[in-house]
Design a protein around this motif. Structure first.
Motif, PDB file in Angstrom:
ATOM      1  N   HIS A   1       0.840  -1.203   0.000  1.00 54.13           N
ATOM      2  CA  HIS A   1       0.000   0.000   0.000  1.00 54.13           C
ATOM      3  C   HIS A   1       0.874   1.252   0.000  1.00 54.13           C
ATOM      4  N   GLN A   2       1.875   1.270   0.857  1.00 51.35           N
ATOM      5  CA  GLN A   2       2.752   2.430   0.940  1.00 51.35           C
ATOM      6  C   GLN A   2       3.456   2.679  -0.391  1.00 51.35           C
ATOM      7  N   THR A   3       3.939   1.625  -1.021  1.00 52.06           N
ATOM      8  CA  THR A   3       4.576   1.764  -2.334  1.00 52.06           C
ATOM      9  C   THR A   3       3.599   2.387  -3.322  1.00 52.06           C
ATOM     10  N   HIS A   4       2.375   1.935  -3.280  1.00 50.31           N
ATOM     11  CA  HIS A   4       1.316   2.433  -4.161  1.00 50.31           C
ATOM     12  C   HIS A   4       1.053   3.925  -3.909  1.00 50.31           C
ATOM     13  N   TRP A   5       0.947   4.293  -2.661  1.00 48.47           N
ATOM     14  CA  TRP A   5       0.610   5.674  -2.308  1.00 48.47           C
ATOM     15  C   TRP A   5       1.757   6.652  -2.545  1.00 48.47           C
ATOM     16  N   TYR A   6       2.987   6.214  -2.327  1.00 46.71           N
ATOM     17  CA  TYR A   6       4.138   7.118  -2.375  1.00 46.71           C
ATOM     18  C   TYR A   6       4.935   7.006  -3.671  1.00 46.71           C
ATOM     19  N   MET A   7       4.374   6.402  -4.671  1.00 46.79           N
ATOM     20  CA  MET A   7       5.065   6.209  -5.934  1.00 46.79           C
ATOM     21  C   MET A   7       5.029   7.498  -6.764  1.00 46.79           C
ATOM     22  N   ARG A   8       6.180   7.829  -7.352  1.00 51.72           N
ATOM     23  CA  ARG A   8       6.308   8.967  -8.258  1.00 51.72           C
ATOM     24  C   ARG A   8       7.352   8.643  -9.303  1.00 51.72           C
TER      25      ARG A   8
ATOM     26  N   ILE B   1       8.916  -8.487   8.992  1.00 52.56           N
ATOM     27  CA  ILE B   1       9.184  -7.694   7.799  1.00 52.56           C
ATOM     28  C   ILE B   1       9.325  -6.232   8.212  1.00 52.56           C
ATOM     29  N   GLN B   2      10.457  -5.638   7.862  1.00 50.12           N
ATOM     30  CA  GLN B   2      10.748  -4.251   8.230  1.00 50.12           C
ATOM     31  C   GLN B   2       9.914  -3.286   7.405  1.00 50.12           C
ATOM     32  N   ASP B   3       9.448  -2.238   8.046  1.00 53.84           N
ATOM     33  CA  ASP B   3       8.737  -1.195   7.311  1.00 53.84           C
ATOM     34  C   ASP B   3       9.540   0.099   7.335  1.00 53.84           C
ATOM     35  N   TRP B   4       9.056   1.071   6.588  1.00 53.66           N
ATOM     36  CA  TRP B   4       9.637   2.405   6.523  1.00 53.66           C
ATOM     37  C   TRP B   4       8.555   3.416   6.847  1.00 53.66           C
ATOM     38  N   PRO B   5       8.934   4.571   7.387  1.00 53.69           N
ATOM     39  CA  PRO B   5       7.940   5.637   7.541  1.00 53.69           C
ATOM     40  C   PRO B   5       7.455   6.097   6.167  1.00 53.69           C
ATOM     41  N   GLY B   6       6.245   6.584   6.115  1.00 49.88           N
ATOM     42  CA  GLY B   6       5.684   7.090   4.860  1.00 49.88           C
ATOM     43  C   GLY B   6       6.259   8.455   4.526  1.00 49.88           C
ATOM     44  N   GLU B   7       7.340   8.454   3.787  1.00 49.84           N
ATOM     45  CA  GLU B   7       8.006   9.691   3.398  1.00 49.84           C
ATOM     46  C   GLU B   7       8.268   9.679   1.901  1.00 49.84           C
ATOM     47  N   TRP B   8       8.494  10.844   1.341  1.00 48.59           N
ATOM     48  CA  TRP B   8       8.688  10.995  -0.101  1.00 48.59           C
ATOM     49  C   TRP B   8      10.139  10.855  -0.537  1.00 48.59           C
ATOM     50  N   ASP B   9      11.041  10.508   0.375  1.00 50.70           N
ATOM     51  CA  ASP B   9      12.467  10.501   0.059  1.00 50.70           C
ATOM     52  C   ASP B   9      12.948   9.233  -0.649  1.00 50.70           C
ATOM     53  N   LYS B  10      12.095   8.257  -0.866  1.00 55.33           N
ATOM     54  CA  LYS B  10      12.482   7.010  -1.529  1.00 55.33           C
ATOM     55  C   LYS B  10      12.064   7.052  -3.005  1.00 55.33           C
ATOM     56  N   THR B  11      12.935   6.539  -3.870  1.00 57.56           N
ATOM     57  CA  THR B  11      12.603   6.453  -5.284  1.00 57.56           C
ATOM     58  C   THR B  11      11.747   5.204  -5.529  1.00 57.56           C
ATOM     59  N   THR B  12      11.101   5.165  -6.673  1.00 54.55           N
ATOM     60  CA  THR B  12      10.321   3.973  -7.015  1.00 54.55           C
ATOM     61  C   THR B  12      11.216   2.735  -7.071  1.00 54.55           C
ATOM     62  N   PRO B  13      12.401   2.781  -7.691  1.00 53.00           N
ATOM     63  CA  PRO B  13      13.257   1.588  -7.653  1.00 53.00           C
ATOM     64  C   PRO B  13      13.626   1.155  -6.225  1.00 53.00           C
ATOM     65  N   GLU B  14      13.859   2.111  -5.333  1.00 52.37           N
ATOM     66  CA  GLU B  14      14.145   1.755  -3.940  1.00 52.37           C
ATOM     67  C   GLU B  14      12.930   1.071  -3.305  1.00 52.37           C
TER      68      GLU B  14
ATOM     69  N   ILE C   1       8.865 -12.055  -7.451  1.00 52.83           N
ATOM     70  CA  ILE C   1      10.266 -11.647  -7.326  1.00 52.83           C
ATOM     71  C   ILE C   1      10.892 -11.490  -8.711  1.00 52.83           C
ATOM     72  N   TRP C   2      10.674 -12.469  -9.570  1.00 50.68           N
ATOM     73  CA  TRP C   2      11.216 -12.416 -10.930  1.00 50.68           C
ATOM     74  C   TRP C   2      10.724 -11.165 -11.651  1.00 50.68           C
ATOM     75  N   MET C   3       9.432 -10.888 -11.563  1.00 49.43           N
ATOM     76  CA  MET C   3       8.861  -9.760 -12.293  1.00 49.43           C
ATOM     77  C   MET C   3       9.412  -8.419 -11.802  1.00 49.43           C
ATOM     78  N   ILE C   4       9.490  -8.256 -10.492  1.00 49.83           N
ATOM     79  CA  ILE C   4       9.998  -6.988  -9.951  1.00 49.83           C
ATOM     80  C   ILE C   4      11.484  -6.850 -10.253  1.00 49.83           C
ATOM     81  N   GLN C   5      12.225  -7.921 -10.092  1.00 49.88           N
ATOM     82  CA  GLN C   5      13.650  -7.878 -10.408  1.00 49.88           C
ATOM     83  C   GLN C   5      13.867  -7.518 -11.879  1.00 49.88           C
ATOM     84  N   ALA C   6      13.031  -8.044 -12.769  1.00 53.16           N
ATOM     85  CA  ALA C   6      13.140  -7.711 -14.188  1.00 53.16           C
ATOM     86  C   ALA C   6      12.893  -6.223 -14.407  1.00 53.16           C
TER      87      ALA C   6
END
Length: 155
Positions: A25-32, A81-94, A140-145
């Motif tokens: 969800h966080q990836t979805h919301w914070y994606m740019r 599973i480790q989480d991250w705070p919801g911040e805008w400082d991460k890139t989509t690849p990260e 995993i294969w799809m995201i890694q690709a």
């Protein structure tokens, strides 16, 4: 009691799949950025798949007379599973790499479940673990690709 270790793996998966759903969800919301229009709706599918796995795992645990975690507090206290705070400082690849980390953890947990359910001769649950592990490996294969890397599942 039967299937004690299998039920423990199932409940661990309840916590971890719940956490993974939030990370997706966080990836979805914070994606740019580049590929947003392609990836944003795809991440919806990732959420649906993880939520479906959570339902299957929880219902199997109940069918075995187990009690799945069912509060946010239980999920947070038991996930690995480790989480991250919801911040805008991460890139989509990260963010995608972070998803891969979570999926790799789930892959290992499903493998552990396969082994434990084999010892306890709970072949119905083992079948579930095998199918869901296969789906995780494909993810995993799809995201890694998308990240320009090999799946590295056999390492």
């Amino acid at each position: 009691m039967k299937y004690t270790k299998t039920k423990a793996v199932l409940n661990q998966l309840v916590a971890d799949l719940s956490q993974m759903s939030m990370i997706i969800h966080q990836t979805h919301w914070y994606m740019r950025g580049p590929n947003f229009l392609k990836l944003h709706p795809l991440i919806d599918e990732f959420m649906e798949e993880i939520d479906s796995q959570l339902d299957v795992i929880s219902e199997r645990l109940i069918a075995l007379d187990g009690s799945p975690y069912s509060t946010l507090k239980e999920m947070a206290e038991n996930t690995k599973i480790q989480d991250w705070p919801g911040e805008w400082d991460k890139t989509t690849p990260e963010r995608l790499a972070h998803l891969v980390d979570g999926y790799r953890y789930l892959e290992d947990l499903y493998q552990h479940g396969i082994e434990v359910s084999d010892v306890e001769k709970d072949f119905s649950t083992q079948d579930i673990f095998i199918g869901l592990k296969t789906a995780i490996e494909k993810k995993i294969w799809m995201i890694q690709a998308e990240l320009g890397s090999a799946p590295e599942i056999d390492e």
